[in-house]
Design an enzyme around this catalytic site. Structure first.
Site, PDB file in Angstrom:
ATOM      1  N   ARG A  24      44.342  86.242  11.464  1.00  0.00           N
ATOM      2  CA  ARG A  24      44.198  84.942  11.625  1.00  0.00           C
ATOM      3  C   ARG A  24      44.854  84.177  10.395  1.00  0.00           C
ATOM      4  NH1 ARG A  24      40.453  83.956   7.734  1.00  0.00           N
ATOM      5  NH2 ARG A  24      38.698  85.492   7.525  1.00  0.00           N
ATOM      6  N   LYS A  67      37.385  96.575  11.281  1.00  0.00           N
ATOM      7  CA  LYS A  67      37.646  97.186   9.868  1.00  0.00           C
ATOM      8  C   LYS A  67      37.609  98.612   9.832  1.00  0.00           C
ATOM      9  CE  LYS A  67      35.620  93.555   7.148  1.00  0.00           C
ATOM     10  NZ  LYS A  67      35.466  92.486   8.409  1.00  0.00           N
ATOM     11  N   GLU A  98      31.045 101.914   2.863  1.00  0.00           N
ATOM     12  CA  GLU A  98      31.907 102.302   1.754  1.00  0.00           C
ATOM     13  C   GLU A  98      31.484 102.429   0.488  1.00  0.00           C
ATOM     14  OE1 GLU A  98      35.958 100.389   3.908  1.00  0.00           O
ATOM     15  OE2 GLU A  98      35.048  99.392   2.353  1.00  0.00           O
TER      16      GLU A  98
END
Length: 756
Positions: free
Chosen positions: A328, A151, A235
């Site tokens: 994926r 990420k 975040e």
């Protein structure tokens, strides 16, 4: 326009294989088609393993599946050749053992591995290990997994490309105090997220500095167990976001297309429960912008295969931010299949074999609207806690399709408008339903894996029609043996704000009172049917015709058999209801339902059992056929006033499920003692779980709200906290131990009692 830009808008043109779902564009012969693999190994379980097996069979590809002892009753084990991996308690860890998977490939002759989602699907080391062993990984290259599976790194890539990212700390320093300092600089509330992984695992929302360290420890521990890496990022938590993601597909020839977007905003525990495609309310220009950003992200890391680029849309500012890329096939991919008429697993196999993408961007349909509802073994009214147990009864709506129905290619679409598309609601789209499931009746839903039982997928001409099909399908879905979210999904699908597409990730807490209304009292008609079921079921069946066996419901004092059946809801604080049933002979009954101060009488009611789970009656001139399933309590639990220690009757009536309880007789309660209700300071396991950590010892002083025991069930951690100030009187569990629902784990004596 450069050749690269032209591809981004148009895609590759090539002949389509006969097995593909939609018509191909003009011929393109620069890349001769390569054959499919002969055999693939599926390194997964449950419904996604079954999904891959179906496509492989359609294409004539042999499959082999791996399984652990916990998978013995799973559907994927029955569908193909299988090779055992491990036994409890190591079975979950065994699915992460790359050497074992590679060994099975060599032993079985599998040329490629389909990882599904979760487990090793986003593990770059696994992809590299397969390549070294001469085995194809049906997914992106390891370099792309590293770049976009992280990420933090993916945000750096997107930020460098000019795509807005959520403010936060994406560095490598994992010192708890350093992370807290970053959180203070960002400003609370913040979101702690696992750097590697997804599915809501390793994710915690923190509203204050005081709660940061405990949330960080829990998130890191969950991330390590789920993904083998404890690193996190921090975040800014956007208060009213929507979750919108774009499905992309790329091949080894440098080509990439968008298969449109999905909205996955409605979530619990940071996990999706209902998804839809396309995202409501997006203009063609916004769709093109998001799709182009997603394609750019994939091309930036030389991506190959199916991927999903996730964005956060801030409802307060109308701004989109890049969130992450999942390298994926996503759980929710069927909704995108339905609006494109394609088989994404088939596309994966085509690309993994070295072939170009089957369709150009301009030939990809965008028709109708689709929903996917995830059927979970969990209790929504108990904070969505996962459940486990045997599927005692399973009856599902009948699917209309196994794969997405084919759709015609769009007309009048050129390179310039290939991404800026409006949804086609004119093409005749027949309402359709798919059921992606990995477990059948009798299967065991255990504590080691995710609690998802199945996915219900519907498609209609527009959102209104698709939602109507979904509601009707959910009415026909029956499960007994574990708690499920089916009733909650029905309520959600009928919620006015959801119907109006007022979507945000905080939808459930915002509309909590509407989504969890007080449970209605059972009607007299329903109670009458339940009592009749008990009476008819308990009548002995004659084996040979004698005066003693041919009169099972009669007495020598007359031709009448009478019985009073006592029924309760699972809320045992509500007074029980008594139902007086009198047999009149010839299958007729008089029934009086006594509820509080009122009573309702039904005279000369015809009734008979169709099977051990079905009863037919006629009440108030209305013929009814109702499913009623009896669930006996576990033999290990002593009799008490707790609902899970008594026989439960699950009544499926008028599209709803109502659970009634047959109270235990007083003599049985006196023998068993009300064990589960003893000790107001007792902390009990809310579900079958594995003990992750015991934070107290006998004699320790604790404060109200203090963490006492940490449990894990189905990859989700639950923290049990002290409900009062006091002293630990006893500890009834140990780290690593499996505990059953209702087991007393820690007993806390109130502070005033301990001091006396």
């Amino acid at each position: 326009m450069s050749s690269k830009d032209a591809w981004r808008m148009q895609g590759v043109l090539r002949p389509q294989s006969k097995t593909l779902a939609t018509a191909a564009g003009p011929s393109h012969t620069s890349h001769p088609r390569k054959p499919h693999f002969d055999k693939i190994l599926i390194a997964n379980r449950g419904e996604i393993a079954c999904r891959v097996i179906r496509t492989a069979k359609k294409l004539g590809i042999k499959t082999v599946a791996v399984y652990s002892e916990a998978d013995t009753g799973s559907m994927h084990v029955q569908l193909t050749r299988r090779i055992a991996l491990g036994r409890p308690p190591q079975q979950k860890a065994m699915r992460l053992r790359m050497d074992k998977i590679i060994d099975v490939c060599h032993r079985s002759g599998a040329q490629a591995v389909h990882p599904g989602y979760g487990f090793l699907s986003e593990n770059a080391t696994f992809a590299e290990s397969l390549a070294k062993a001469g085995i194809v990984f049906i997914g992106p290259p390891a370099s792309a997994i590293v770049s976009m599976g992280s990420k933090s790194e993916s945000k750096s890539i997107m930020s460098a490309a000019g795509v807005p990212v959520v403010p936060g700390y994406h560095g490598t320093n994992q010192d708890p105090n350093a992370l807290l300092a970053e959180a203070n600089q960002i400003g609370f509330p913040v979101l702690i997220k696992a750097v590697h992984g997804g599915g809501g695992k390793g994710m915690r929302t923190v509203h204050s500095a005081d709660a940061f360290h405990e949330a960080l420890t829990s998130a890191q521990r969950e991330a390590l167990k789920s993904f083998g890496n404890a690193d996190v990022l921090v975040e800014k938590y956007i208060v009213r976001p929507r979750h919108v993601e774009v499905q992309v597909f790329a091949d080894t020839h440098g080509n990439c297309v968008s298969l449109w977007e999905r909205d996955c905003s409605v979530q619990r525990r940071n996990q999706k429960i209902i998804e839809e495609a396309p995202a409501p309310g997006l203009s063609p220009e916004m769709r093109a912008d998001l799709s182009q950003k997603a394609i750019d992200a994939a091309l930036a890391v030389n991506y190959v295969g199916a991927g999903t680029v996730e964005f956060i849309f801030d409802n307060d500012t109308n701004q989109f931010y890049f969130m992450e890329m999942n390298t994926r096939l996503q759980v929710e991919h069927p909704v995108s299949e339905m609006i494109t008429g394609l088989d994404f697993v088939e596309w994966q196999l085509e690309v993994a074999a070295g072939n170009p993408l089957p369709l150009p961007q301009s030939a990809i349909p965008l028709a109708g609207h689709a929903f996917e509802a995830r059927i979970y073994a969990e209790n929504p009214r108990n904070n969505f806690l996962p459940d486990s147990g045997s599927l005692l009864h399973l009856s599902t709506p009948a699917p209309t399709h196994i794969f997405a129905p084919p759709l015609p290619s769009p007309s009048s679409v050129d390179a310039a408008t290939a991404l800026a598309r409006s949804v086609d609601t004119v093409t005749a789209v027949e309402p359709s339903l798919r059921l992606e499931q990995g477990f059948g009746a009798g299967a065991q839903i255990g504590v080691f894996y995710d609690p998802m039982i199945a996915k219900l997928v519907v498609h209609g001409r527009d959102r209104t029609e698709a939602l109507r099909v979904l509601r009707k399908a959910l009415e026909k879905y029956e499960v007994v043996g574990v708690s499920t979210n089916i009733e909650f999904l029905r309520t959600l699908a009928a919620n006015e704000a959801f119907i109006n597409a007022e979507l945000e990730t905080g939808f459930i807490p915002k509309h909590f009172n509407e989504l969890f209304p007080p449970l209605p009292e059972p009607s007299a008609e329903l109670l009458a049917q339940a009592a009749l079921y008990v009476v008819l079921r308990d009548q002995p069946k004659a084996v040979t015709i004698t005066p003693w066996t041919s009169l099972p419901s009669r007495r020598f004092g007359g031709d009448v058999y009478e019985r009073i059946v006592t029924l309760q809801t699972e809320d045992t604080s509500v007074a029980a209801v008594s139902v007086h049933v009198k047999s009149l002979g010839s299958g007729l009954f008089d029934i009086t339902v006594h509820s509080g101060s009122s009573s309702t009488t039904f005279n000369s009611v015809p009734s008979h059992l169709n099977s051990r789970t079905s009863i037919s009656t006629s009440l108030n001139s209305v013929s009814l056929t109702t499913t009623i399933v009896s669930q006996q309590p576990p033999a290990s639990l002593p009799a008490s006033t707790a609902p899970n220690t008594m026989e439960r009757l699950h009544v499926f009536h008028a599209g709803h499920k109502t659970t009634l309880v047959l109270p235990s007789p007083k003599w049985l309660l006196s023998l068993g003692g009300d064990v589960l209700g003893a000790g107001k300071g007792a902390l009990k396991a809310p579900m079958p779980s594995v003990v992750v950590e015991v934070k107290v010892s006998v004699g320790d002083k604790v404060e109200k709200g203090q963490a006492v025991v940490v449990l894990e069930s189905m990859k989700t951690e639950t923290v049990l906290r002290a409900e009062m100030d006091g002293v630990v009187k006893s500890v009834g569990c140990a780290k690593g131990e499996m505990v059953e629902e209702g087991r007393e784990l820690v007993d806390i004596e109130a502070a005033e009692e301990a001091a006396s």
